[in-house]
Design an enzyme around this catalytic site. Structure first.
Site, PDB file in Angstrom:
ATOM      1  N   CYS A   1     -40.696  23.866 -56.520  1.00 18.58           N
ATOM      2  CA  CYS A   1     -41.910  23.597 -55.737  1.00 18.58           C
ATOM      3  C   CYS A   1     -42.521  24.813 -55.043  1.00 18.58           C
ATOM      4  O   CYS A   1     -43.636  25.226 -55.360  1.00 18.58           O
ATOM      5  CB  CYS A   1     -41.601  22.528 -54.688  1.00 18.58           C
TER       6      CYS A   1
ATOM      7  N   HIS B   1     -45.096  22.501 -48.175  1.00 19.28           N
ATOM      8  CA  HIS B   1     -43.844  23.104 -48.658  1.00 19.28           C
ATOM      9  C   HIS B   1     -43.925  24.620 -48.783  1.00 19.28           C
ATOM     10  O   HIS B   1     -43.376  25.208 -49.714  1.00 19.28           O
ATOM     11  CB  HIS B   1     -43.419  22.474 -49.983  1.00 19.28           C
TER      12      HIS B   1
END
Length: 572
Positions: free
Chosen positions: A76, A132
């Site tokens: 990610c 994130h």
């Protein structure tokens, strides 16, 4: 009152400045909608032959340009960081793994982000979904890195309804934020549905004379595998439970994108818009995803981990209904979108991305010829050095014990521990993963540290040519060494126990640089009036736990009252 007037004047001045930039161009640049889906596998879209129904995505891709030589990163944070900066991980210090929730780490503050640059070009910028990219300090938050509004999560994953997120088993907290505050009142909504509605609100309220950048980073289809009942019922015949829930989540994404495009049409944005759709990495086979027939999956540098689902849909495309084989990487969107915004960087030498709009829209030769997937020096354990990996396997050019991967033209080279290299067939069998995970096991990873594939002729990475073509291996090892000379030191600090949400009202929130703000920076859960008092009464206990976590003890697992702790540790 004077301060209020000053703030209003500054805001008005900024608005006028933005409008002036747009007017000076003589036309409004396109509205840009970038949809990033979390953990969608290569085989998890209808037009790749999946059993998952994605009629909206299939139609949008079919009417646009399908990107069939498109790469992202295997996990990610690396993918998102390269989208936001246009730079490889080796040039941001984020070479190793994801940014963990308790890690005091975020995007380097001295590197301008895509939304910051777009704002300078006169765009209005909004983000919905998963960040994130670190949040240890307030200046790391999306609203401090170029986005004018933000609704979403800061960590890497969480419950799609309650928005509770855990880092390990001992640190859990609420992770849904509207701007810089926890959005307790929105808990209970399904994440995909909630984010879609916010996008529609933004489109309804935006002044179309100003170009719009919408970053829609959906939390789906990342675990936990959760979906509303009406989506699950579509896949009752799928015997594999993880696959059934995963498929339902993908269908939710399909519906979401359909509603966003419908809103673009109804509100008059569509004819001046560019929609980009991308997965952030390959699917996770053990959690319902499928990358078949590609090798590997999320977390690996095999094609199943880095070759992504991607397409562009826009009335502004000069070619439509085509498949592009142009070599494109996630870092390319940074200069490409700035070019569409007519904000070309006069000095792009610091970027690793390329402007690929001509290749996508017009079929022009693609300026990109190679991709450095990564060089991760942290992947080698301290003191774990084998001279043979440099002198024999690496021809004295490169330590092949270091995890690295590069593609140049048709060739792809991998070194070190690059992740699980299995092929995972579609999960059509009933029961759990244990019934199918061994169907095709890797046969060429044991005792090896170098692999070479012609991924144009062999996209499934079944024919390792490292021994047959040593001259190609040497050239690519030399390229890795050249790249490595430009790398900055990796930043991989240990977790900070003071990040524990229980020290911050039960919320994942910045924990550094907040001292001067006291407790005012976090809104307590509104439906629990005793939470704040309880938080204060246990603050001493939490700090003790944090102290002992830092020195590596397991005090957090001991069930002790505050009085017992104080009695046993009176000097703390």
């Amino acid at each position: 009152m004077d301060a209020l007037v000053l703030c209003f004047c500054l805001a008005l001045g900024l608005m006028h400045t933005t409008e002036e930039k747009v007017l000076r161009r003589g036309r409004v640049p396109p509205h840009i909608v970038f949809v990033m889906v979390d953990d969608q596998g290569y085989n998890d879209i209808g037009y790749h032959g999946s059993e998952i129904h994605t009629p909206v995505l299939d139609q949008l891709a079919g009417e646009g340009v399908k990107l069939e030589n498109y790469y992202v990163q295997p996990i990610c944070s690396p993918t998102r960081s390269q989208l936001m900066t246009g730079r490889y991980q080796i040039h941001t210090g984020l070479q190793h793994s994801i940014i963990r929730a308790r890690q005091p780490l975020c995007l380097p503050p001295d590197i301008p982000t895509l939304p910051e640059r777009l704002r300078q070009a006169g765009y209005s910028t909004h983000m919905v979904g998963k960040w994130h990219l670190g949040f240890c300090r307030p200046e790391c938050l999306p609203t401090s890195r170029g986005f004018q509004s933000f609704l979403g999560s800061l960590t890497g994953s969480g419950d799609h309804f309650s928005f509770q997120s855990c880092d390990g088993t001992e640190a859990c907290g609420f992770d849904l934020h509207d701007g810089n505050r926890p959005a307790w009142e929105l808990s209970g909504n399904y994440s995909t549905r909630l984010y879609t509605e916010r996008v529609k609100e933004i489109l309804r309220g935006h002044d179309q004379r100003t170009p719009l950048f919408l970053y829609v980073a959906l939390q789906a289809v990342h675990t936990p595998l959760q979906a509303p009942g009406h989506l699950l019922r579509r896949y009752q015949t799928l015997g594999n439970r993880p696959r059934r829930h995963y498929a339902a989540m993908v269908s939710g994404v399909d519906e979401s994108v359909g509603e966003i495009v419908s809103e673009l049409r109804e509100r008059g944005y569509y004819n001046k818009s560019v929609l980009i759709y991308s997965s952030d990495n390959g699917g996770q086979p053990l959690s319902g995803g499928c990358n078949w027939p590609l090798r590997g999956g999320k977390g690996s540098y095999w094609e199943g981990g880095v070759r992504a689902v991607g397409f562009v849909h826009s009335p502004l495309l000069k070619r439509k209904g085509v498949v592009s084989q142009a070599l494109i990487h996630i870092s390319d969107w940074y200069p490409t979108l700035l070019s569409l915004a007519e904000d070309r960087d006069s000095d792009s030498s610091h970027l690793d991305g390329q402007d690929v709009w001509g290749a996508i829209s017009s079929g022009l030769p693609c300026p990109r010829t190679e991709i450095l997937f990564n060089i991760d020096p942290v992947s080698r354990r301290h003191g774990e050095v084998d001279p043979r990996l440099l002198n024999v396997n690496g021809f004295g050019i490169w330590d092949t014990g270091v995890r690295a991967a590069i593609r140049a033209g048709d060739w792809k080279l991998l070194t070190g521990n690059v992740g699980d290299g299995d092929w995972f067939p579609p999960q059509t069998m009933p029961g759990g993963p244990q019934q199918w995970q061994g169907m095709e096991k890797r046969r060429d990873q044991r005792g090896k540290s170098v692999w070479l594939f012609n991924v144009t002729a062999d996209p499934y990475e079944r024919a390792d040519l490292a021994e047959a073509r040593p001259e190609v291996v040497k050239v690519l090892l030399a390229r890795l060494a050249e790249y490595n000379r430009t790398a900055v030191p990796p930043r991989n600090p240990p977790d900070d126990p003071m990040a524990d949400p229980q020290l911050h009202g039960g919320v994942w929130t910045p924990w550094l640089g907040q001292e001067e703000a006291g407790d005012e920076g976090v809104d307590e859960e509104p439906d629990n009036t005793n939470r704040k008092a309880r938080s204060k009464s246990t603050c001493r206990v939490c700090k003790l736990r944090a102290l002992f976590k830092k020195v590596g003890t397991r005090i957090s697992k001991i069930s002790l009252t505050s009085h017992e702790l104080i009695r046993q540790f009176p000097s703390v």
